[in-house]
Design a protein around this motif. Structure first.
Motif: not given
Lengths: 111, 113
Positions: B100-112
């Motif tokens: 079914g439809e995926l509901f996404f979060g705003e994401g976690s932006r990782l910078t290494v």
């Protein structure tokens, strides 16, 4: 070979234009197809599902061609607010719950 | 709100550091997915849970990546000994039904670094 392939664009079109994107998928047994929209630095959101018979939602029309294994999205009367990246999504065959995303096609609608 | 919530939104880690990314799905959604999105690319599947069971982890790039969802709700994606190539946005999505439809979060932006 990637599961889903898309032309990255960008497609630069004037307001009011009609624009179409295609995407191809590699597994002929795939069953579920979607278009998602992703704005810059935002999360993807479902635009529309793609049904075998084709479907329309306002200015947006999605088509599925199983024989050629491609999905299309047509946008009529483009608006500035349509500027975004459009992601083609196909579900897996061995695992129905696994979704494969294309790299996205970028659309810029200019005034 | 009632959407998928992810934290932290931004994380800067030194190479070799361990990080933990949290996802709080929509209440009642049994399916939870983690995706990795590099700049200019589409989301790449990492792993999938149905309730607390991790049904597919084939997309995890190495054994430095580990995900869990012990009570079938909140999930954590852990990356050990981070490398520069781990820099990406990590997206969590939940769904109430199969395919079914995926509901996404705003994401976690990782910078290494």
């Amino acid at each position: 070979r990637k599961e889903v392939e898309q032309d990255p664009g960008p497609f630069n079109v004037p307001e009011g234009a009609t624009v179409a994107f295609n995407c191809t998928y590699s597994n002929s047994a795939s069953q579920s197809f979607f278009w998602y929209r992703q704005d810059c630095r935002k999360e993807p959101k479902l635009l529309m599902s793609v049904y075998s018979s084709g479907n329309e939602d306002g200015r947006f029309t999605a088509q599925l061609n199983r024989a050629s294994q491609y999905i299309s999205l047509l946008i009529r009367d483009s608006k500035l607010s349509d500027s975004a990246t459009y992601l083609c999504v196909v579900n897996g065959v061995r695992d129905f719950n696994k979704f494969y995303f294309g790299s996205g096609t970028k659309l810029n609608v200019k005034p | 709100g009632a959407g998928v919530s992810q934290s932290p939104r931004y994380k800067v880690a030194k190479r070799g550091q361990d990080v933990a990314l949290r996802c709080d799905p929509i209440s009642g959604h049994v399916s939870l997915f983690w995706y990795q999105q590099a700049l200019g690319q589409g989301p790449e599947f990492l792993t999938y849970f149905q309730n607390e069971a991790q049904l597919d982890k084939s997309g995890l790039p190495s054994d430095r990546f580990f995900a869990e969802r012990p009570e079938g709700s909140v999930s954590t994606l852990k990356i050990q000994r981070t490398q520069q190539e781990d820099s990406a946005v990590y997206l969590c999505a939940s769904s109430s039904q199969t395919a079914g439809e995926l509901f996404f979060g705003e994401g976690s932006r990782l910078t290494v670094l």
